[in-house]
Design an enzyme around this catalytic site. Structure first.
Site, mmCIF file in Angstrom:
data_model
loop_
_atom_site.group_PDB
_atom_site.id
_atom_site.type_symbol
_atom_site.label_atom_id
_atom_site.label_comp_id
_atom_site.label_asym_id
_atom_site.label_seq_id
_atom_site.Cartn_x
_atom_site.Cartn_y
_atom_site.Cartn_z
ATOM 1 N N ASP A 374 -4.281 9.092 50.953
ATOM 2 C CA ASP A 374 -5.687 9.330 51.277
ATOM 3 C C ASP A 374 -6.560 8.080 51.240
ATOM 4 O OD1 ASP A 374 -5.387 12.005 51.834
ATOM 5 O OD2 ASP A 374 -5.734 12.641 49.781
ATOM 6 N N TYR A 462 -9.361 19.175 51.048
ATOM 7 C CA TYR A 462 -9.401 18.945 49.608
ATOM 8 C C TYR A 462 -10.623 18.139 49.200
ATOM 9 C CZ TYR A 462 -5.448 20.705 46.924
ATOM 10 O OH TYR A 462 -4.598 21.515 46.216
#
Length: 732
Positions: A374, A462
């Site tokens: 990420d 998320y």
């Protein structure tokens, strides 16, 4: 026949335009500001700047705008500290210098990062407030004709002082927001893709697509930037993540926007229903108010100060804070005041989130590649969202904006990206009450108040909440919370009694036709510890059971602590073991306490989920930095990103694991500690349709750093110092 073909073509064209307009309003795309108003408040004035909820009304946005507005004149800011981020003027200047350079003036290029090239550590350590500012330089990663370029620009001389071309097998730089945005609408130009969506019975106008990094799985994926796109239906719900078009995956060339391949292996899987998936308060049928409002009141205002925009001072702490497009936030020059001498003592030179690794445990065609990095692929800071006052952060919080660059090099502002606040949860700093048998009526208690630096990144479904918490006793707590929405897969099953015993579904059936796939989260932190100086050592303090000699004692066994100084990197590669306990100290071997102990800090592990993947599994080769929970490396300014500088489609040739295997000396050296928080996530029904926050933390705790309890002199609370508040309901 020609008329029917024309009508079909016209319908597809109109549908594509509608979806394009909708999709562009959803994905985070940095603004390219045209005036100061857009620049200063792009979170509200530009639909390209941040995630704008399509379902949020204009009146809601105007309320948020008033609540969030803490305007700063970014256009007039100047750097006051060697580690201050680049200002808007500096970003524009660097872009102009780059555009005029012969290598870039004649070819189109995209800028993937444009940040401060931090000065040499030795120079920063010598610098004091009031000294002339160190030379300012810009570090740029740009793509030109598919090749990555590393460029350093001296902003004082207006010159490019370093230019390096990086071969693509080493990986590509993190995606720009424009990369991600364009990937979501590019498939709509492909007639086969549109036909597939319509054949699934889904209106193109209800389509929402996500850009998914591909990882690396072999030679066929080399020599061009690829991305995969998967789509969802947002009909009837804001929570489109719960309505996947299962089995449909588009492989896309990120540079040409060409659809390379369409895989459609889920036609038999129904689209999950939209009922009971919307998580917004405004649409909840049952609004049960279980709690009365709660707030931390500070009648004399907060105790911390912010000097020169980026230097935070609170209680006995002082540090530099800045937003970063890749790491999220960077904490630097951390110092704590010695309660005995009043001296400001160094604890850490630099701390940050280095990488996040999120592998999903489904090896099927539509899932095997979901092994996200990420920070290095998406930009952890680029995905940071404006924080919501009173909910993300309490009253009296200080908010800090991030100033980043778009793909064309123009600056944009990520509003209210970081908040700083004092926290009091009713915890105890220290206490002791004497037993009545002593005849000494003593009861001494001190409240625990802490300072928190917080950011929240919404990486698609998320949400990550990252806290750096500073305590008055010298402890630094680094905490990660996981919330948001699960990434789910569609299924034909609506009850577990339908699932054959021998079938692997790779997760948990959460609702009818919805499976939450098992996955892991690993967050690796870079911690350049400088305990009273840069030359430190790593010590493993092993606890082992010792047997007493016959007749020596009524006891048969006891525990003994044995100190082992790590000589090289491999000595400091730590896998945590419950039944072989150890403490892990970073010490200054030269500086001793009054009684002769080396001063230091220790890592207090938590969030200890270990990576169980095969080390030769392609995702784990790239994520090899999670093979251990602790690593220690010699300081090297080029080794900050655990997955390598260029992570996208990398092959794992430039990771923390590779560097550490060089086995360099680390005793009494300038060293960097790396710690990985790990979470195994087996989804459960309570995670549907949105997850309650799950969190874990680890601590950096003083160990013989102070001569005694550093908060011994801290005063208790007294009634006269606090406001008297009475709830209306309690008045009789």
């Amino acid at each position: 026949m020609e008329t029917k073909s024309f009508i079909r073509f016209l319908f597809l064209l109109v549908s594509c335009v509608l979806v394009l307009l909708i999709t562009r309003s959803w994905v985070q795309l940095p603004a390219t500001p045209t005036d100061d108003e857009q620049l200063f408040d792009c979170a509200f004035y530009s639909p390209k700047c941040i995630y704008r909820n399509r379902f949020q009304s204009k009146s809601d946005l105007s309320k948020d705008q008033e609540r969030w507005k803490q305007k700063r004149n970014h256009n007039d800011q100047i750097p006051l500290h060697p580690l201050d981020p680049l200002t808007i003027q500096e970003i524009n200047k660097a872009r102009s210098i780059l555009s005029a350079h012969p290598s870039f003036s004649s070819s189109p290029f995209t800028i993937h990062t444009l940040i401060l090239e931090e000065p040499e550590k030795s120079l920063v350590l010598k610098w004091k407030k009031g000294d002339p500012l160190l030379p300012r330089k810009a570090s740029i990663v740009a793509l030109v004709k598919g090749q990555s370029h590393l460029i350093i620009i001296d902003l004082g001389s207006d010159k490019v002082i370093h230019k390096e071309v990086v071969a693509s097998p080493a990986g590509y730089p993190m995606m720009t927001i424009e990369d991600m945005t364009s990937a979501t609408w590019a498939p709509l130009s492909d007639a086969d893709f549109n036909r597939t969506i319509l054949d699934r019975g889904i209106d193109l106008a209800d389509l929402a697509c996500l850009p998914i990094s591909t990882g690396w799985f072999g030679k066929k994926e080399e020599k061009r930037r690829l991305i995969k796109v998967q789509c969802y239906s947002m009909q009837g719900t804001a929570n489109f993540y719960m309505r996947p078009i299962e089995g449909l995956t588009v492989l896309l060339d990120m540079d040409t926007k060409e659809v390379v391949e369409i895989s459609d292996q889920g036609r038999q899987i129904p689209l999950p229903k939209a009922e009971n998936t919307d998580y917004r308060y405004s649409v909840q049928n049952k609004r049960v108010k279980l709690l009365n409002p709660i707030s931390l009141e500070q009648p004399k205002g907060p105790s911390f100060t912010v000097e020169d925009e980026h230097t935070i001072k609170w209680a006995n702490w002082e540090f530099h804070l800045k937003p970063d497009p890749r790491a999220g936030v960077i904490i630097s020059r951390v110092m704590v005041r010695d309660s005995e001498t009043g001296e400001m003592r160094s604890v850490m030179y630099k701390g940050m989130t280095s990488e996040l690794f999120v592998p999903y445990m489904d090896p099927t065609d539509a899932w095997y590649f979901k092994t996200y990095m990420d920070a290095g692929e998406y930009g952890f800071g680029l995905q940071a969202m404006p924080l919501d006052p009173l909910n993300d952060c309490p009253r009296n919080a200080y908010y800090m904006d991030g100033v980043f660059t778009a793909a064309d090099g123009k600056p944009f502002v990520r509003s209210n990206m970081v908040c700083v606040f004092e926290s009091y949860a009713g915890d105890v700093g220290w206490r002791h009450s004497e037993s009545p048998i002593t005849g000494m009526p003593i009861r001494e208690v001190r409240p625990k108040v802490t300072l928190v630096v917080r950011m929240a990144a919404s990486v698609a479904n998320y949400d990550y909440i990252v806290d750096w918490e500073f305590q008055t006793d010298g402890l630094i707590r680094i905490k990660v919370g996981l919330s948001g929405i699960l990434m789910v897969k569609g299924t034909t099953y609506d009850n577990m009694n339908q699932v054959p015993e021998e079938e692997e579904i790779y997760g948990t059936l959460l609702s009818e036709n919805v499976i939450g796939v098992i996955h892991d989260h690993y967050i690796t932190f870079y911690l350049d510890m400088d305990i009273d100086n840069s030359d430190n050592s790593f010590v493993k303090v092993n606890l082992s059971r010792k047997q007493t000699s016959p007749g020596e004692s009524p006891r048969k066994s006891y525990l003994k602590a044995t100190r082992q100084v790590a000589k090289t990197e491999k000595d400091a590669q730590i896998k945590l073991k419950l039944y072989e306990p150890s403490e892990f100290h970073v010490i200054n071997p030269i500086k001793k306490t009054r009684v002769g102990n080396p001063v230091g800090y220790k890592v207090v592990p938590a969030g200890t989920a270990a990576n169980l993947l095969d080390h030769q599994d392609p995702p784990q080769m790239r994520g090899a930095f999670t093979n251990n929970q602790i690593w220690v490396t010699p300081y090297n300014r080029s080794e900050e990103w655990a997955g390598g500088l260029f992570v996208y489609q990398s092959q794992g040739e430039d990771t923390l694991a590779v560097w550490s295997d060089r086995n360099r000396p680390i005793e009494n050296k300038d060293i960097v500690l790396w710690y990985t928080l790990g979470f195994h996530h087996i989804p459960c029904q309570e995670d549907f349709p949105i997850m309650p926050t799950v969190s874990a933390h680890f601590d950096l705790k003083p160990v013989n750093f102070f001569e005694s309890n550093p908060i011994l002199h801290m005063p208790p609370n007294v009634e006269e110092d606090l406001p008297v508040c009475k709830a209306v309901a309690s008045v009789r």
